[in-house]
Design an enzyme around this catalytic site. Structure first.
Site, PDB file in Angstrom:
ATOM      1  CG  HIS A 251      22.578   0.749  13.823  1.00  0.00           C
ATOM      2  ND1 HIS A 251      21.310   0.922  14.329  1.00  0.00           N
ATOM      3  CD2 HIS A 251      22.950   1.966  13.367  1.00  0.00           C
ATOM      4  CE1 HIS A 251      20.935   2.182  14.188  1.00  0.00           C
ATOM      5  NE2 HIS A 251      21.914   2.835  13.612  1.00  0.00           N
TER       6      HIS A 251
HETATM    7  O1  RIB Z   1      20.512   1.025   9.617  1.00  0.00           O
HETATM    8  C1  RIB Z   1      21.792   0.774  10.137  1.00  0.00           C
HETATM    9  C2  RIB Z   1      22.595  -0.024   9.178  1.00  0.00           C
HETATM   10  O2  RIB Z   1      22.800   0.735   7.988  1.00  0.00           O
HETATM   11  C3  RIB Z   1      24.006  -0.328   9.702  1.00  0.00           C
HETATM   12  O3  RIB Z   1      24.447  -1.538   9.149  1.00  0.00           O
HETATM   13  C4  RIB Z   1      24.817   0.819   9.189  1.00  0.00           C
HETATM   14  O4  RIB Z   1      26.184   0.466   8.994  1.00  0.00           O
HETATM   15  C5  RIB Z   1      24.169   1.058   7.842  1.00  0.00           C
HETATM   16  O5  RIB Z   1      24.752   0.147   6.928  1.00  0.00           O
END
Ligand code: RIB
Ligand code: CA
Length: 320
Positions: A251
């Protein structure tokens, strides 16, 4: 050259994003602030030292530890995904000599709080600083509350968070970063600084499969390549059991890619609101992304499409 401050809750994908940013010449990381989220803010700060220890650097960005609790809700972490230490349990790996495999960099954090370092950098680089937010938005919301005039001079905010036409990853409707601190997200979205959101709708288009990662690093023995493999195993096992494929979504690397290669990302204008009171949909990001419903006065640009193969190619090119 883009001046950035990374606000982060490392976190395996945060670690990959930070390495990607540190190895990208288009970006100059002025500072990194930690925030509670995947792990406690203390563990997030410790993990940042471990990440810096992977690179042989003469100098490091300034680091400051941020907020330990969300604005209103009690902290919810994600160690079940990222490992007990938040970095795939790489902090616990010991080599044959009984020494840690990954040795944290020996640096001292700033004496400033995360919020005050954000404000100092916003004041030092008016209209030039980009904040890359990779965790809950607690630090940013508190900085806005403390000195809105300085925060108004941010060039923009680029963040990972939210889910619009995709399901959430914490509840049916909520993505983790927003779910942890929906009140902070609400205050940041209403503040008025240009904001680019990379939601699950976009990050779920990019899958780093175990096969691709193995192919990329199998003949390499450098520290970063070994870390890429070691740090992602816990996550990939979680995905294998819970999501059905051997791999993971990286992500937080996508907002970095949006800065280095904006041509790989397509965004639309939107008016984004956050659910902060409902029990059922708490932390949901709400916006109408239909072309005929695009707002004349948007508060955010929401990424809806990624050139996935081109992005993965540049990600691996930079990390090696
Ligand atoms: O939903 C994904 C996010 O939540 C990313 O930033 C991951 O590191 C968690 O923090
Ligand atoms: Ca994160």
């Amino acid at each position: 050259m883009q001046r950035i401050l990374i606000d982060t809750d490392p976190g395996v994908d945060d670690a990959l994003a930070i390495l990607f940013a540190m190895l990208s010449p288009e970006l100059h990381i002025e500072a990194i602030t930690t925030v509670c989220g995947n792990v406690s803010v203390e563990q997030a700060t410790q993990n940042l030292f471990t990440i810096f220890g992977l690179l042989d650097l003469n100098e490091y960005p300034v680091i400051a530890q941020g907020e330990a609790q969300p604005l209103v809700k009690p902290l919810v972490t994600a160690t079940h995904v990222h490992g007990d230490d938040g970095l795939g349990n790489t902090n616990y790996l010991i080599n044959a000599d009984d020494n840690p495999v990954y040795i944290p960099a020996d640096i001292d954090p700033s004496s400033l709080s995360g919020v005050d370092l954000i404000l100092e950098m916003a004041a030092r680089y008016p209209d030039d600083l980009i904040i890359v937010a990779l965790g809950p938005l607690t630090n940013l919301a508190k900085a806005i509350r403390k000195d809105p005039t300085k925060m108004q001079r941010l060039r923009r905010i680029v963040m990972m968070g939210g889910a619009f036409e995709a399901y959430g990853n914490v509840t049916t409707t909520a993505e983790f970063n927003i779910f942890v601190d929906p009140h902070a997200a609400h205050e940041v979205f209403q503040f008025g600084v240009p904001i680019h959101i990379v939601p699950l709708d976009a990050t779920h288009q990019v899958v780093l499969t175990g096969e691709r990662l193995h192919a990329e690093i199998e003949n390499r023995e450098d520290t970063v390549s070994c870390f890429l493999w070691d740090a992602t195993q816990a996550c990939m096992e979680f995905y294998r059991q819970r999501v059905g494929f051997w791999g993971l979504h990286i992500h937080d690397a996508l907002p970095i890619g949006m800065l280095t290669h904006p041509e790989y990302f397509e965004s639309v204008d939107a008016n984004v609101q956050v659910e902060t009171t409902s029990k059922l949909t708490n932390g949901m990001t709400v916006a109408d992304l239909r072309p005929e419903r695009r707002p004349r006065n948007p508060n955010a640009h929401v990424c809806i499409k990624v050139a996935t193969e081109a992005f993965l190619d540049i990600f691996f090119e930079r990390l090696q």
